[in-house]
Design an enzyme around this catalytic site. Structure first.
Site, short mmCIF file in Angstrom:
data_model
loop_
_atom_site.label_atom_id
_atom_site.label_comp_id
_atom_site.label_asym_id
_atom_site.label_seq_id
_atom_site.Cartn_x
_atom_site.Cartn_y
_atom_site.Cartn_z
N LYS A 1 -49.93 22.73 -34.24
CA LYS A 1 -50.09 22.46 -32.89
C LYS A 1 -49.61 23.74 -32.31
CE LYS A 1 -47.05 20.33 -29.32
NZ LYS A 1 -45.85 19.62 -28.81
N ASP B 1 -39.52 5.47 -22.94
CA ASP B 1 -40.40 5.29 -24.12
C ASP B 1 -41.28 4.45 -24.56
OD1 ASP B 1 -40.72 7.62 -26.00
OD2 ASP B 1 -40.85 5.90 -26.98
N ARG C 1 -34.64 25.33 -33.04
CA ARG C 1 -34.96 25.08 -34.35
C ARG C 1 -35.10 23.84 -34.23
NH1 ARG C 1 -28.21 26.93 -32.27
NH2 ARG C 1 -29.14 28.79 -32.19
N LEU D 1 -42.05 14.86 -23.93
CA LEU D 1 -43.01 14.28 -24.97
C LEU D 1 -44.11 15.46 -26.05
CD1 LEU D 1 -43.63 13.13 -21.23
CD2 LEU D 1 -43.09 11.80 -22.90
N ASN E 1 -41.79 33.10 -29.14
CA ASN E 1 -40.94 33.10 -30.27
C ASN E 1 -41.59 32.42 -31.18
OD1 ASN E 1 -38.16 33.05 -30.98
ND2 ASN E 1 -38.82 30.68 -31.16
N ASN E 2 -42.48 31.21 -30.94
CA ASN E 2 -43.10 30.36 -32.00
C ASN E 2 -43.48 30.82 -33.29
OD1 ASN E 2 -40.60 28.82 -31.96
ND2 ASN E 2 -41.82 26.47 -31.57
N LYS F 1 -41.11 30.44 -25.04
CA LYS F 1 -40.91 29.41 -26.25
C LYS F 1 -42.37 29.79 -27.50
CE LYS F 1 -41.14 25.20 -28.91
NZ LYS F 1 -40.45 24.14 -29.01
N MET G 1 -37.04 14.11 -31.59
CA MET G 1 -36.30 14.99 -30.31
C MET G 1 -35.61 14.51 -29.81
SD MET G 1 -36.25 17.99 -32.16
CE MET G 1 -35.73 18.92 -31.06
N THR H 1 -42.69 20.87 -25.50
CA THR H 1 -43.34 21.81 -25.62
C THR H 1 -44.72 22.52 -25.43
OG1 THR H 1 -42.18 23.17 -27.26
CG2 THR H 1 -44.39 23.96 -27.30
#
Lengths: 299, 299, 299, 299
Positions: free
Chosen positions: D239, D30, D122, D64, D173-174, D170, D11, D95
């Site tokens: 997760k 990274d 999304r 992350l 929503n998830n 979130k 992402m 998240t």
């Protein structure tokens, strides 16, 4: 004493046999003529209809597969209540939903017939040896009437309260016995996945309040040594859980663990374990999750 | 033997006290100075830092509330592993998630320090009397090192396998012990709603494989006689269920009954039962559903 | 067309009324004489018995509360099948278990009578306006026979397949509609406890795949604005979930979320929410957990 | 604007790319040097350490994998907060569990650094096209600071409330999006076992309040046409469910359906479906229960 006996399946047959051997005069009926013939060898009289068996007894025993069949055989137009003698007592030993028990008891009372519910605990092998356990719901006078029969068929008799109490006590009892199997399955699947040694895990569990009757008494001689021949099948355990969950929902008692357990039994049945012993719930879960089955090392 | 001891809470204090009384030389640390002072009365030496306690022992005992705190106290920059002597052994007796145990054990090994996980079974009152049960994960040589300490603090010691096995065995054990409470709550709520007599229901259950340790051993002296003072709280039981369900999900072991049980404990906590004894799950369910609490008649 | 109509409850009455208004000649029967009288005002003929209504129609509509009553009214000795004309079609619009549907359809076929199952979707208020949705299981020729009646009572007709398909489709449909309520209740209880603003949460949910029909279409005009007067009660939703869970267990389809949802509805009923609109599952969960009810601010 | 960007996974990479393309000056970090090199092609400056990236930005974006990593990268000794400029703003788009968000926000505030949580909705394919959805928790002034970045990376921005609100929204929503998958799986497994025609069942469901976003929008182009290549994997959905169930338990919100859903995802993972698209929960259940997978006929 003259006894009508209707329902000679895996449980009914040895129960009727024990009554015959101990001197009761039985008139027996079943849809399976071979089962009737077998009892005739023990001096029982075969009856071609429910009505005939019902009319013959001071006590009429019914041992049938489910609520709908009991409803029809006991309460139907050609059923037990329509043909039993006034003053006789119906002794229903089937495991059915308690509202059916209550309804039939009311119908019996209206006809001057006694009604006792006395579902059977323990396994078919106990019934063979006359060592069943009975949970009895009965008015005191009816309990005295049926007590000699119960003593001839079993070794432990609990008078749980008025009619309907036997069935209800069995549901409470079997909920714990059956749901424990899935709970144990989850515990042992976790132990296996963790790579623990089964014998050591059991030694710990047996010494704490984590212990339960299935894990301690039943499983070491069944699934844990690889024997899943049915003493009591997953299909029958699922039937009992269904009665329990339905009765609880009808009575507005939320039982989320019972509901979760029933779906686990449904999964096991969908995967072909329905005919296995109910201790094989351990195998069913390990099968679903790709975990090695829990087995004790041979001594 | 010189022993560092870190964590003097409700469990740690009596455990450390028993070590002092039986001749171990303790250096103790806790964030609560009163707890340290109490142990000083028993000839323990108070240490102002984790590092000091860690440096003082051939064995360093940790008895702490949760995984995050153990991670920090044992593995942190100023923690036990950073200051323990090479060749010493860390004896973690906290109940934590097994992946933390594994990670700390690897860090210890890299520093030449032994690591043993030995979470504690039974109640705080058992710890007071030196009658705890320990589930131990340890290499054989480390097990021998810590065994005298364990014998001073408890009466039952299970060596369950290599490091990590103690924690994992405790999770399996406590799953059954804790989840049984909700299972029993459902059974007794059903019995109560059915209008059955509690004493009779229990008499039946105690004689079949429906029985379990909570119902037979723990409950008759707790919730069933109206005593919900905590031996082990619903909050702590919920904490254990959380560790269990998380560890099971991490290990891909589906445990639907465990998950249902945890939500029931969550409901009980939301309704203010968190500080009650975990046998009070029976009261919590009856409270939700408007059912009379199950209580034994006074003898 | 001559139509027998049996069952004039909250749904049956407006459905029969719409048939009368649109020119069908009805012979109606119900255990409640007032309901019959009401239809007589619309030129229906009142029938004192099921048999009389059954004999009068080319199509006989049944709209009854549950499987047991349908079994008796349609299949009983004095029931519809025993008295309907050969060549007529029974149109059962009740919501019942699919095995009962299958059994009655077989009995009908044996007597040369057609059988169609066409349970009703949407709410009672839609039935009032002739805007019901029907899920129809029927052989093609029987579907053509009943189609004019369905068009007179509703605005959306799905021919789902052979007899039995209507009932089964309704169970699948209502599972999602009803279980969504508990899922939404959990989501909104979490949102409330988190202290989020309900309007903002909904705005987000409505724009993602998290959305569902209950949350988007039904709830904003019901529970979320404080209106829990029943369009469809929690008791009826629980009845549907019971049919669903039983049918799934009979068919060996594990449905753990359905089972969890049903226990949540059982909890709501135990707490006195049974007569409220099924969107009030949100209030029931918040009530259990001590969370403020989700309500939209007045515009 | 100078932006530090840490975390260039599936992402993070397209999000950072979109920022570069739209004129932001990025310093990226990274653990995977190839990901850094890829961004350098878009004129980003590669940073060898988190500290260097943190020090370079007026806004520091973190994207992350989980709470523990965010805790370390943002809050650790060599982390973002230790090296960010006073007055800068940390924009965490990972998240994670909301308590970690709250803790880091407090630490940031103590150092005079702003903190915004803006997890991403999304799929990865939307991130590629700059069409992500963001749920933002931020003080108004910090929201204004990060808004241009969000507009460069996505097409829908919800300011849900103060810091912590984005993460919490979130989760709500998830929960609905992910749990719907198991609910739909149960519905379609039932439909398949019932022998219903999938197209007809869907046509009915799409016209009632039984519909949901997964079933209507996502599934027809994924599992129902046999494409289970991951847009969002079952592992990632599991997760998220884990975060949701843990946060709900911490907040004492009972979520029995969420808990049941998570065990279903655990079962799917145990059976090897973890890398498949989360719509493949339908296949996982059908696989467990021996039911034909639901597939639309080719047009």
């Amino acid at each position: 004493m003259d006894v009508g006996f209707i329902g000679l399946g895996r449980m009914g047959r040895p129960m009727a046999s024990n009554l015959c051997r101990k001197g009761f005069r039985l008139t027996v009926n079943d849809i399976n003529p071979e089962a009737v013939a077998e009892l005739e060898l023990l001096q029982a009289r075969g009856a071609g209809t429910v009505a005939e068996a019902a009319a013959a007894g001071q006590v009429i025993v019914t041992m049938l597969p489910n609520s709908a069949i009991v409803e029809q055989v006991v309460g139907g137009a050609e059923g037990v209540l329509a043909h039993a003698r006034p003053g006789s007592v119906v002794l229903d030993m089937s495991t059915i939903d308690p509202e059916t028990t209550d309804r039939l008891a009311r119908q019996a009372e209206a006809r001057g017939i006694g009604f006792v519910d006395a579902p059977v605990g323990r396994l078919a092998s106990h019934a063979d040896r006359g060592e069943s356990l009975f949970m009895v719901g009965a008015a005191p006078e009816h309990f005295e009437t049926v007590r000699p029969l119960l003593e001839a068929m079993g070794s432990t008799i609990h008078h749980c309260g008025p009619v309907g109490s036997g069935t209800r006590t069995k549901l409470v009892n079997n909920f714990l016995a059956v749901a424990s199997c899935q709970m144990n399955a989850e515990a042992l699947a976790l132990s296996q996945r963790f790579g623990l040694t089964l014998e050591t895990t059991l030694e710990v569990l047996y010494g704490t309040t984590a212990v339960n009757g299935q894990l301690k008494i039943a499983w070491p001689t069944k699934v844990l040594k690889g024997d899943t021949d049915p003493g009591f099948t997953i299909d029958l355990a699922h039937k009992d859980l269904t009665l329990i969950v339905e009765a609880a929902n009808a009575a507005k008692v939320p039982m989320p663990m019972a509901a979760a357990a029933r779906e686990a039994f449904s999964t096991a049945r969908a995967r072909g374990f329905g005919g296995r012993d109910f201790s094989a719930m351990a195998d069913a879960l390990c099968d679903v999750a790709g975990i090695e089955k829990p087995r004790l090392r041979q001594a």
